[in-house]
Write an enzyme that holds these catalytic residues in place. Structure first.
Site, PDB file in Angstrom:
ATOM      1  N   CYS A   2       0.842  -1.191   0.000  1.00  0.00           N
ATOM      2  CA  CYS A   2       0.000   0.000   0.000  1.00  0.00           C
ATOM      3  C   CYS A   2       0.877   1.242   0.000  1.00  0.00           C
ATOM      4  CB  CYS A   2      -0.949   0.087   1.194  1.00  0.00           C
ATOM      5  SG  CYS A   2      -2.064  -1.298   1.340  1.00  0.00           S
ATOM      6  N   ARG A  27       3.404  -0.170  -5.120  1.00  0.00           N
ATOM      7  CA  ARG A  27       3.217  -0.787  -3.808  1.00  0.00           C
ATOM      8  C   ARG A  27       1.894  -1.539  -3.704  1.00  0.00           C
ATOM      9  NH1 ARG A  27       6.880   1.959  -0.196  1.00  0.00           N
ATOM     10  NH2 ARG A  27       5.854   0.932   1.519  1.00  0.00           N
ATOM     11  N   TRP A  74      -2.919  -2.611  -1.627  1.00  0.00           N
ATOM     12  CA  TRP A  74      -2.673  -4.032  -1.887  1.00  0.00           C
ATOM     13  C   TRP A  74      -3.462  -4.750  -0.805  1.00  0.00           C
ATOM     14  CZ3 TRP A  74      -0.531  -8.261   0.690  1.00  0.00           C
ATOM     15  CH2 TRP A  74      -0.255  -9.371  -0.125  1.00  0.00           C
ATOM     16  N   ASN A 100      -1.130   1.933   5.874  1.00  0.00           N
ATOM     17  CA  ASN A 100      -0.283   0.908   5.269  1.00  0.00           C
ATOM     18  C   ASN A 100       0.211   0.030   6.408  1.00  0.00           C
ATOM     19  OD1 ASN A 100       1.618  -0.605   3.851  1.00  0.00           O
ATOM     20  ND2 ASN A 100       3.178   1.002   4.016  1.00  0.00           N
ATOM     21  N   GLY A 101      -0.049  -1.276   6.330  1.00  0.00           N
ATOM     22  CA  GLY A 101       0.380  -2.174   7.393  1.00  0.00           C
ATOM     23  C   GLY A 101      -0.730  -3.155   7.711  1.00  0.00           C
ATOM     24  N   GLU A 483      15.131 -18.578 -10.277  1.00  0.00           N
ATOM     25  CA  GLU A 483      14.738 -17.229 -10.668  1.00  0.00           C
ATOM     26  C   GLU A 483      13.901 -17.259 -11.953  1.00  0.00           C
ATOM     27  OE1 GLU A 483      14.500 -14.489  -9.377  1.00  0.00           O
ATOM     28  OE2 GLU A 483      14.533 -12.979 -10.951  1.00  0.00           O
ATOM     29  N   LYS A 487      10.095 -15.878 -12.286  1.00  0.00           N
ATOM     30  CA  LYS A 487       9.703 -14.867 -13.284  1.00  0.00           C
ATOM     31  C   LYS A 487       8.499 -15.346 -14.087  1.00  0.00           C
ATOM     32  CE  LYS A 487      11.244 -12.059 -12.165  1.00  0.00           C
ATOM     33  NZ  LYS A 487      12.277 -11.872 -11.185  1.00  0.00           N
ATOM     34  N   GLU A 490       5.242 -15.353 -11.947  1.00  0.00           N
ATOM     35  CA  GLU A 490       4.659 -14.075 -11.523  1.00  0.00           C
ATOM     36  C   GLU A 490       4.111 -13.242 -12.667  1.00  0.00           C
ATOM     37  OE1 GLU A 490       8.818 -11.690 -10.515  1.00  0.00           O
ATOM     38  OE2 GLU A 490       7.042 -11.252  -9.368  1.00  0.00           O
ATOM     39  N   HIS A 506      14.437 -37.260  -8.448  1.00  0.00           N
ATOM     40  CA  HIS A 506      13.920 -37.636  -7.129  1.00  0.00           C
ATOM     41  C   HIS A 506      12.474 -37.179  -6.934  1.00  0.00           C
ATOM     42  CE1 HIS A 506      17.867 -39.019  -5.951  1.00  0.00           C
ATOM     43  NE2 HIS A 506      18.362 -37.909  -6.463  1.00  0.00           N
ATOM     44  N   LYS A 605       5.075  -4.382  -5.785  1.00  0.00           N
ATOM     45  CA  LYS A 605       6.522  -4.267  -5.928  1.00  0.00           C
ATOM     46  C   LYS A 605       7.228  -4.347  -4.583  1.00  0.00           C
ATOM     47  CE  LYS A 605      10.260  -3.458  -8.244  1.00  0.00           C
ATOM     48  NZ  LYS A 605      10.787  -4.663  -8.918  1.00  0.00           N
TER      49      LYS A 605
HETATM   50  O1  M6R Z   1      12.536  -5.366  -2.628  1.00  0.00           O
HETATM   51  P1  M6R Z   1      13.030  -6.740  -2.304  1.00  0.00           P
HETATM   52  O2  M6R Z   1      14.222  -7.132  -3.124  1.00  0.00           O
HETATM   53  O3  M6R Z   1      13.273  -6.957  -0.853  1.00  0.00           O
HETATM   54  O4  M6R Z   1      11.844  -7.682  -2.753  1.00  0.00           O
HETATM   55  C1  M6R Z   1      11.875  -9.057  -2.524  1.00  0.00           C
HETATM   56  C2  M6R Z   1      10.777  -9.750  -3.296  1.00  0.00           C
HETATM   57  O5  M6R Z   1       9.527  -9.300  -2.903  1.00  0.00           O
HETATM   58  C3  M6R Z   1      10.917  -9.536  -4.810  1.00  0.00           C
HETATM   59  O6  M6R Z   1      12.170  -9.939  -5.276  1.00  0.00           O
HETATM   60  C4  M6R Z   1       9.829 -10.300  -5.573  1.00  0.00           C
HETATM   61  O7  M6R Z   1      10.015 -11.671  -5.422  1.00  0.00           O
HETATM   62  C5  M6R Z   1       9.836  -9.885  -7.038  1.00  0.00           C
HETATM   63  N1  M6R Z   1       8.520  -9.552  -7.464  1.00  0.00           N
HETATM   64  C6  M6R Z   1      10.373 -10.937  -7.940  1.00  0.00           C
HETATM   65  O8  M6R Z   1      10.367 -10.537  -9.273  1.00  0.00           O
END
Ligand code: M6R
Length: 610
Positions: A2, A27, A74, A100-101, A483, A487, A490, A506, A605
């Protein structure tokens, strides 16, 4: 998560708030809303959807005033509905609140209020705060008394909050309170802004005060008054945050940020490698060479993509510097009773510098008196300010929710750290120079890796309808597999699993069939033949294979269904180039499936809730 922003001053609040919300939308983007104090009282406009939808709705409205608060959400408590959008008010609209929180004891507070006859209009935890704030402010006469009353009111809350409160009684004042969720006060010539982060105030000022946990304050056009005056609330200058650069020739921020990687890696290295020196300068780490020599273990703590970067560094530090490393999810480390020795260095890694779990893990280790440092992109963020030192990535703003350039910048900085510890622990000057020279060549290789986009797009379209994909790699390419899978999930919503290539027999191999493709990361390396055997095992079960291979490798092209080439770089540097096709693959799969690449569903984000 948020984003919140408030404004009080001589200008119309509405456009300042909407602009601020646009910069904070990373956010959260489930709903947006504003509240402004007008002659008749507090006027609230809010709705599910993006800030742009709210802006459109406001076009024809009479909402006007110079004191207001706003929010981009959010969702945590309650679905994505108009009613759950912030700001929230009490029944008589005496106050409006943005938050926010997370308020963990909201259910108990709600029950108590309901017993008193209060009727709630939303399912949110925040509405409870609005009800409590209205009651707390009923008898106060001055803004000073109001801050005392708000301080008492927030003491009933368990959880985290960055709060802005408007009260009809104080039409030119914003009240703010913080515990665990970031908040800063921007001091502009025409007034004051209170916001979740500097991006929302940077168009108006570079002068800020970071609001600390436990602070409550009142802000009006003439000034601000903190309740805890004994604290040092000094004004700091922030770096100009360029959020308005726009997309330029690109269609999406994710695409733009992938293409920025040669430049962002260069920027991460800038100033750390001095001509003819075989050891990087890492003065920001705030660790003497003598102290570094005593360190016998590193714990990296992070979430998501930052966690994957740390996993790559685990291979590097152990292999090149001979230094034992552990990588812990911050969400686990923060509650673990894990013994951390006095010679352990704890390094938190975060693009945003605001991830709640990473911040909490850092605080816990600091509380235990450990040596804690951070690698962060966002300057002035909570993690950057609370760590005892660290390094900035200098990658520039990363706006796409899917982290791309931050990952390769984290790798660059982690490789600097590796070379530093390698040299401190006796690796030769010649080797140090060689490592740094290779590192400086990486941007050129990354640029080359990006030139295969067209081929990758075709492959992404070919597989756009699959339900699951496996990502397999070994050594430093194992974290890259993780990774790549993250990607894809998401941004395209295709399920994907990252695994060490040899581990797939396994269990995950049971998933393999002709509808389930595997991305096998197998550039030429010491493990090449081993991974080739894993590739054969998948082919033997009719699984389609997309191979990530070194340019010129014709042998792999005979076995795999599709090959994406990457430039030939020494084994240890491969993650810099092997991650590029995986970023592009997920981007194009998402486009082919019609997904919103920059704002994938359910995500934000900056994850500022636990
Ligand atoms: O801002 P941060 O690097 O601490 O964020 C960590 C994760 O929330 C962030 O990397 C998230 O997994 C991304 N959306 C991945 O693309």
């Amino acid at each position: 998560m948020c984003g919140i922003v408030g404004y009080v001053g001589s200008k119309e609040a509405r456009s300042i708030l909407l602009e601020g919300l646009q910069t904070l939308e990373y956010r959260g983007y489930d709903s947006a809303g504003v509240a402004v104090i007008q002659a008749g009282g507090i006027e609230v406009k809010k709705r599910a959807g993006r800030v742009a939808d709210l802006a459109k709705e406001l076009e024809g409205s009479t909402l006007s005033g110079t004191c207001g608060i706003s929010h981009t959400r959010w969702a945590t408590h309650g679905g994505v509905t108009n009613a759950n959008a912030h700001p929230h008010t009490d029944e008589a609209r005496e106050v409006a609140v943005v938050h926010n929180g997370v308020i963990e004891n909201h259910a108990a507070l709600r029950t108590t209020l309901e017993k008193e006859g209060v009727e709630f209009a939303s399912e949110t935890d925040t509405e409870v705060i609005a009800m409590l704030a209205a009651r707390a402010l009923r008898k106060v006469r001055t803004a000073k008394e109001a801050t005392v009353a708000i301080s008492k009111m927030v003491s009933k809350l368990t959880g985290t909050y960055g709060l802005l409160i408007l009260s009809k009684k104080f039409p030119d004042t914003i009240f703010a309170a913080r515990l665990g969720s970031p908040l800063l006060l921007g001091i502009a010539k025409h007034g004051y802004l209170v916001a979740s982060d500097a991006t929302a105030v940077s168009a108006h000022t570079d002068q800020v005060i970071y609001i600390e946990d436990g602070d409550v304050l009142a802000v009006n056009p003439k000034g601000y008054q903190f309740l805890k005056t004994e604290r040092n609330h000094s004004v700091e200058q922030i770096e100009k945050v360029e959020m308005s650069e726009g997309l330029g020739k690109f269609t999406h921020y994710m695409q733009k940020e992938m293409y920025e990687q040669p430049a962002s890696i260069t920027s991460a290295l800038r100033g750390h490698i001095l001509k003819n020196e075989a050891i990087p300068r890492l003065s920001g780490m705030n660790i003497t060479d003598e102290q570094a020599g005593q360190i016998d273990r590193i714990i990296f703590t992070a979430c998501g993509t930052s966690y994957h970067a740390a996993l790559v560094a685990e291979y590097w530090l152990e292999e090149i510097a001979g230094l034992p490393v552990e990588v812990e999810y911050a969400s686990e480390l923060r509650y673990r009773k894990s013994p951390v020795g006095d010679n352990t260095l704890v390094v938190a890694i975060s693009q945003s510098g605001e991830t709640a779990d990473t911040l909490a893990a850092l605080r816990e280790l600091k509380r235990q008196g450990k040596l804690v440092r951070a690698l962060v992109n966002v300057v002035g963020s909570s993690i950057a300010r609370e760590a005892g030192g660290g390094l900035y990535l200098h990658a520039g703003p990363e706006i796409g929710v899917a982290s791309t350039k931050a990952f390769t910048s984290q790798l660059a900085v982690l490789f600097l750290l590796t070379t530093y510890f390698a040299r401190i622990r006796g690796v030769s000057k010649a080797k140090g120079k060689e490592l740094l020279k290779e590192l400086q060549n990486i941007p050129v290789h990354v640029k080359k890796a990006l030139t295969y986009e067209h081929e990758i797009e075709t492959i992404a379209e070919r597989y756009q309808d699959v339900h699951t994909m496996l990502y397999l790699g070994r050594g430093t390419n194992y974290p890259v597999a993780l990774e790549g899978a993250l990607k894809l999930k998401e941004v395209s919503y295709i399920h994907a699993e990252g695994y060490p290539a040899a581990e797939m027999k396994h269990g995950p191999i049971a998933l393999v069939d002709k509808e389930t493709p595997s991305v096998i990361i197998n550039p030429r390396s010491a493990l090449y033949d081993k991974v080739m055997s894993n590739l054969e095992e998948i082919k033997a079960r009719n699984g389609p294979v997309i191979a990530i291979a070194t340019e010129g490798d014709r042998a792999i092209a005979k076995k795999a269904d599709q090959v994406i080439y990457v430039p030939d770089v020494p084994d240890i540097f491969q993650p810099f180039v092997t991650v590029i096709p995986l970023q592009l693959l997920s981007y194009h799969a998402a486009l082919a499936r019609g997904c919103d690449v920059d704002k994938p569903r359910n995500l934000a984000k900056s994850v500022t809730v636990e």
